[in-house]
Every structure is written in C-alpha cells, then in structure tokens.
Design a protein around this motif. Structure first.
Motif, PDB file in Angstrom:
ATOM      1  N   LEU A  76      17.233  -8.530   6.832  1.00 25.26           N
ATOM      2  CA  LEU A  76      18.493  -8.076   5.967  1.00 25.26           C
ATOM      3  C   LEU A  76      18.003  -8.101   4.446  1.00 25.26           C
ATOM      4  O   LEU A  76      18.645  -7.534   3.501  1.00 25.26           O
ATOM      5  N   THR A  77      16.800  -8.606   4.076  1.00 27.71           N
ATOM      6  CA  THR A  77      16.316  -8.598   2.725  1.00 27.71           C
ATOM      7  C   THR A  77      15.361  -7.409   2.436  1.00 27.71           C
ATOM      8  O   THR A  77      14.872  -7.256   1.381  1.00 27.71           O
ATOM      9  N   ARG A  78      14.977  -6.530   3.306  1.00 30.09           N
ATOM     10  CA  ARG A  78      14.220  -5.470   3.123  1.00 30.09           C
ATOM     11  C   ARG A  78      14.404  -4.526   2.203  1.00 30.09           C
ATOM     12  O   ARG A  78      16.018  -4.078   1.990  1.00 30.09           O
ATOM     13  N   VAL A  79      13.625  -4.133   1.599  1.00 34.10           N
ATOM     14  CA  VAL A  79      13.715  -2.799   0.431  1.00 34.10           C
ATOM     15  C   VAL A  79      12.773  -1.813   0.610  1.00 34.10           C
ATOM     16  O   VAL A  79      11.720  -1.751   0.786  1.00 34.10           O
ATOM     17  N   ILE A  80      13.309  -0.509   0.221  1.00 38.84           N
ATOM     18  CA  ILE A  80      12.528   0.498   0.251  1.00 38.84           C
ATOM     19  C   ILE A  80      12.934   1.542  -0.984  1.00 38.84           C
ATOM     20  O   ILE A  80      14.051   1.397  -1.492  1.00 38.84           O
ATOM     21  N   GLU A  81      11.747   1.682  -1.662  1.00 31.91           N
ATOM     22  CA  GLU A  81      11.833   2.346  -3.084  1.00 31.91           C
ATOM     23  C   GLU A  81      12.774   3.549  -2.997  1.00 31.91           C
ATOM     24  O   GLU A  81      12.460   4.407  -1.962  1.00 31.91           O
ATOM     25  N   ARG A  82      13.177   4.029  -3.971  1.00 30.17           N
ATOM     26  CA  ARG A  82      13.863   5.057  -3.802  1.00 30.17           C
ATOM     27  C   ARG A  82      12.897   6.340  -4.125  1.00 30.17           C
ATOM     28  O   ARG A  82      13.361   7.383  -3.541  1.00 30.17           O
ATOM     29  N   ASP A  83      11.965   6.029  -4.825  1.00 29.65           N
ATOM     30  CA  ASP A  83      10.937   7.177  -4.989  1.00 29.65           C
ATOM     31  C   ASP A  83      10.196   7.473  -3.418  1.00 29.65           C
ATOM     32  O   ASP A  83       9.943   8.673  -3.467  1.00 29.65           O
ATOM     33  N   TYR A  84      10.119   6.555  -2.685  1.00 34.68           N
ATOM     34  CA  TYR A  84       9.746   6.788  -1.329  1.00 34.68           C
ATOM     35  C   TYR A  84      10.534   7.748  -0.490  1.00 34.68           C
ATOM     36  O   TYR A  84      10.030   8.776   0.002  1.00 34.68           O
ATOM     37  N   ILE A  85      11.758   7.312  -0.601  1.00 32.84           N
ATOM     38  CA  ILE A  85      12.964   8.096  -0.081  1.00 32.84           C
ATOM     39  C   ILE A  85      12.857   9.528  -0.376  1.00 32.84           C
ATOM     40  O   ILE A  85      13.179  10.465   0.356  1.00 32.84           O
ATOM     41  N   GLU A  86      12.892   9.706  -1.702  1.00 30.73           N
ATOM     42  CA  GLU A  86      12.879  11.204  -2.291  1.00 30.73           C
ATOM     43  C   GLU A  86      11.765  12.046  -1.812  1.00 30.73           C
ATOM     44  O   GLU A  86      11.772  13.086  -1.380  1.00 30.73           O
ATOM     45  N   ILE A 127       2.978  13.667   9.426  1.00 32.40           N
ATOM     46  CA  ILE A 127       2.794  12.344   9.285  1.00 32.40           C
ATOM     47  C   ILE A 127       3.732  11.465  10.094  1.00 32.40           C
ATOM     48  O   ILE A 127       5.051  11.699  10.034  1.00 32.40           O
ATOM     49  N   VAL A 128       3.222  10.774  11.149  1.00 30.23           N
ATOM     50  CA  VAL A 128       3.876  10.075  11.721  1.00 30.23           C
ATOM     51  C   VAL A 128       3.745   8.520  11.591  1.00 30.23           C
ATOM     52  O   VAL A 128       2.543   8.132  11.702  1.00 30.23           O
ATOM     53  N   GLN A 129       4.698   7.786  11.299  1.00 31.22           N
ATOM     54  CA  GLN A 129       4.675   6.426  10.075  1.00 31.22           C
ATOM     55  C   GLN A 129       5.419   5.619  10.849  1.00 31.22           C
ATOM     56  O   GLN A 129       6.800   5.697  11.042  1.00 31.22           O
ATOM     57  N   ASP A 130       5.041   4.212  10.944  1.00 35.34           N
ATOM     58  CA  ASP A 130       5.759   3.222  11.117  1.00 35.34           C
ATOM     59  C   ASP A 130       6.484   2.710  10.065  1.00 35.34           C
ATOM     60  O   ASP A 130       6.232   3.503   9.012  1.00 35.34           O
ATOM     61  N   LEU A 131       7.313   1.619   9.821  1.00 31.96           N
ATOM     62  CA  LEU A 131       8.133   1.394   8.741  1.00 31.96           C
ATOM     63  C   LEU A 131       7.778   0.090   8.156  1.00 31.96           C
ATOM     64  O   LEU A 131       7.132  -0.056   7.023  1.00 31.96           O
ATOM     65  N   ASP A 132       8.316  -0.927   8.857  1.00 29.05           N
ATOM     66  CA  ASP A 132       8.066  -2.402   8.504  1.00 29.05           C
ATOM     67  C   ASP A 132       6.532  -2.629   8.165  1.00 29.05           C
ATOM     68  O   ASP A 132       5.746  -2.403   9.190  1.00 29.05           O
ATOM     69  N   GLY A 133       6.230  -3.237   6.770  1.00 32.64           N
ATOM     70  CA  GLY A 133       4.797  -3.282   6.618  1.00 32.64           C
ATOM     71  C   GLY A 133       4.036  -2.344   6.006  1.00 32.64           C
ATOM     72  O   GLY A 133       2.961  -2.188   5.485  1.00 32.64           O
ATOM     73  N   VAL A 134       4.473  -0.802   6.344  1.00 35.06           N
ATOM     74  CA  VAL A 134       3.858   0.144   5.796  1.00 35.06           C
ATOM     75  C   VAL A 134       4.684   0.697   4.743  1.00 35.06           C
ATOM     76  O   VAL A 134       4.018   1.077   3.696  1.00 35.06           O
ATOM     77  N   CYS A 135       6.045   0.974   4.684  1.00 35.14           N
ATOM     78  CA  CYS A 135       6.504   1.580   3.529  1.00 35.14           C
ATOM     79  C   CYS A 135       7.466   0.654   2.698  1.00 35.14           C
ATOM     80  O   CYS A 135       8.025   0.827   1.897  1.00 35.14           O
TER      81      CYS A 135
END
Length: 424
Positions: free
Chosen positions: A43-53, A27-35
């Motif tokens: 500076l207000t961006r958030v990534i869910e912990r479940d996604y990181i795991e 899987i090759v994936q962009d970040l902003d707008g995707v996850c």
C-alpha cells in the motif's frame, strides 16, 4: 568469443541509443522493483508521474507483465491515480499502464478497460473466498507456538500480509520477515507453514471440482521440481527467500502472457489476431519449446518487433554438494522466451535486468564494481558479481544490467520516450 563476453553490460546509454532508432519496438516490463521500489507494504508503493507520462507516450510499444493486479485496493491502477491526482484525468488521457496482470489472466488497456479472459464463474467464486480463509489461517498461526504474537500485533501484520487481489489472492510476508528476521529458524518455519496452507487450498478446490484450476506461485522461488511445481525458496543469511505466496489460475505464467501481448501487438498493426481474438493464457501450451513453435507458426516475421524484456526477479542457487543450480524467479520464464524469440526471429531482442536489492525486501544484489572491471578485463567472467542471480551454465543471458535499480531505469525509460517522440 566466450559466451559471457556478450551481455552483462552496465552500459544503458548504448542500449538507449539503439532503441531510440528502432522502428518496431515492444517493451514488456515487470512492475515491482522495476519502475518502483520494492517495499514491505504494497500500500506504500509509489510510481513517479514522469514515468506514467512516458508510458503513455510509448502507447503501442509498451506493455506491463506482472503477477500483481491492475485493479483493487492494492492494484497498480490505484497507485497511478494517486500519482496523477485525479482518476478521471488518468482515464480520460489513457494514463493507466496497459498489459497483463495476475500472471497473464487480467488484461487492461491504457484507459483501464479490464477483462479476465478464460476464467469461469466457479473459479472466480472460489478465488473470492481465499482472502478470508488466508486471514483466518494467518491469525490462528501467529497466535500459536512458536510465534505467540499478541492480538494487536497480529492484526497489524495480517492487514499488510493478506492481499485481497481478485484473481491472484496473495500472502505477502515482507512485514513478517522484518519481524522475524532475527529469528531465522522461526521465519523459515513460517514459510513452510504458509506453503502447507496453500496446499490445503488446492485440496479444497479439488473438492469443488476445481482441482486443475489453480497453482501456487512462490516469489522468489528455486525453480521447479520434476512435477513442474515451483519450489519454495527458504530464507537465508543474504535474502528473505519466498515472500509472496500467490494462489493463481493455471496457465497464469508470464511466458505465456508474452504471447498474449504479442497477439495484441500484431492486432494493432494489422487489425487481425494471429492467434485468434479469444486467445488467452489459459489456452496456450505450457513449455517454452511449444510457445516458440506457436510463435514461429503464427507470427509474421516481417512484423515481429524488437522485444525488450525488463525484470528484476531471477535467481540461481547452487545445490550443496552438487555441480548444479536451482534456477527460478518469476521473471525468468518470460525473459528467457524474449531471448529465444530474438534468436528465432533474428530481431535482436534484449533482456534487461534491474537490481532491486536496494529496496525494503532483502534480495541478492549485483556487484557493480566487479562488473565495471570487465571494461578493462573483457575476459573476466561476470558470475562473482551475480551470485544468487545467475551462474556459468545459466541459459538466460542478462544483456544489460541496471545496477542503479528502478531509479536508473525510470530515468532511462523517460529519456527513451522523449527521444522516440522527437523522431515520430
């Protein structure tokens, strides 16, 4: 079968079931707008912990490919650390997102070991000066006519707009779009003034013998002109146009980065780099045809993974008075190469499009209801649902579309990681 009868599906369940039984997967994936959602202030961006795991569980089968950066105050690593709550734990457990940033010139493994292959000290020195020059320019511009903003407001806007990325310094004008969106003519003038500033930076680089070292990346953009330069996308009624003006290193384009990532993938499988250990984005050829030829020459087809390319920035704008479209978007090139590699290696690659239009940045969105009608009417062409995104002559096929945006994709991603874990 008509071309559009293949692809443009909203059925992520079928894709999930297929990928969960795929032996060789990448899987090759962009970040902003995707996850994570698109926001005005990075500076207000958030990534869910479940996604990181989940990303950690997919180690060896997952890379990011982004024009942002891993490191620095606005880098993705700081978002990961905030989500995990402990930088030491993130590093110890390998919870950072592996892959390429800055368009392909900043590589990181999942333990946050970062390198910048192919960049000279002179280039790094020049890049370090760009944020200060950008801030000075923007302060002066916003104080002048026709903008005429006061000092306090200018300071707030500049603090959000000037991104001091180490190897891809950027002016992100989402906050300025919000301020001027009721004055579209002034906003479009702002876009053009900033584009002129980027051109002036190239002139300064040339004076230092670095004329071939950099290019301007517009995100989103309207494709390329005859000289290969990206076209500025001016704002319109239904979108903000170009909001990111990135001063980037030549060769730092995502489609080239895809081959760099494949080189690392093959090394993990065979302990050998098919393109050489030192291969980097700045050494690679620049056209899709050349990249495809290189891949066919160097990569063992028996080991070629099934690649899933995931992005959210693809555009197609009709040219007034012409039967033609200007196609662009920072994910278009690498997604198209994913498609081409799948055809060349018969690896059943998939192009996945995430509709990020529900975020804080105004973009064309997918008409999900229209696409749903295609289940009962398979001859119905999808293009009315994809205005501003794709068109009938577009060579890029969007295989699966996530109309629910990054939230739907994150749920899908976590479920895929769990199912692959169970079958490991």
């Amino acid at each position: 079968m008509l071309d559009y009868q293949t692809g443009y599906s909203l059925d992520s369940t079928e894709l999930l079931n297929s990928l969960a039984t795929t032996e060789r997967l990448l899987i090759v994936q962009d970040l902003d707008g995707v996850c994570m959602g698109l926001v005005r202030d990075p500076l207000t961006r958030v990534i869910e912990r479940d996604y990181i795991e989940a990303a950690a569980r997919l180690a060896g089968r997952f890379y990011v490919l982004t024009n942002g950066e891993h490191i620095g105050r606005r880098g993705v690593n700081s978002i990961v650390e905030k989500s995990v709550g402990d930088a030491a734990q993130a590093r110890e457990r390998g919870l950072y997102l592996p892959g390429l940033a800055a368009g392909g010139v900043q590589f990181q493994d999942r333990f946050a070991r970062v390198s910048h292959p192919g960049i000279s000290e002179a280039e790094l020195r020049f890049l370090q000066q760009v944020p200060a020059r950008s801030e000075s320019f923007l302060r002066s511009l916003l104080a002048s006519s026709p903008y005429g903003l006061d000092d306090r407001l200018i300071s707030e806007l500049v603090a959000s707009a000037v991104l001091d990325n180490r190897v891809s310094p950027t002016l992100n004008i989402n906050v300025l779009y919000q301020h001027f969106n009721a004055q579209p003519d002034i906003y479009r003038q702002l876009q053009q003034d900033i584009a002129a500033f980027m051109t002036s930076l190239h002139g300064q680089a040339a004076e230092q013998g670095l004329g071939a070292s950099f290019f301007t990346h517009y995100a989103p953009n309207s494709g390329r002109d005859a000289a290969g330069h990206e076209r500025l996308k001016l704002g319109a009624d239904n979108h903000a146009g170009t909001t990111d003006f990135q001063f980037m290193l030549s060769g730092a384009v995502k489609e080239v980065g895809l081959l760099v990532l494949l080189n690392h993938y093959y090394f993990a499988q065979t302990a050998s780099y098919p393109l050489g250990e030192d291969f980097n984005a700045r050494q690679a050829p620049g056209t899709q045809a050349e990249l495809l030829t290189l891949a066919l020459d160097k990569f063992d087809p028996q080991l070629m993974p099934r690649i899933v390319g995931v992005g959210d920035t693809v555009s197609s704008i009709a040219q007034p008075g012409l039967q033609a479209f200007s196609r662009g978007g920072s994910d278009r090139g690498f997604l198209h190469l994913v498609q081409a590699l799948g055809e060349a290696f018969a690896s059943d690659n998939k192009v996945v499009y995430i509709d990020s239009s529900a975020g804080e940045v105004r973009r064309p969105g997918v008409d999900v209801e229209f696409l749903q009608r295609r289940l009962a009417e398979p001859d119905l062409a999808p293009w009315p649902a994809l205005q501003g995104i794709s068109d009938p002559a577009d060579p890029l096929r969007l295989d699966v579309i996530f109309g629910g945006g990054h939230q739907q994709y994150v749920e899908f991603f976590c479920e895929l990681a769990e199912r692959l874990d169970r079958t490991a």
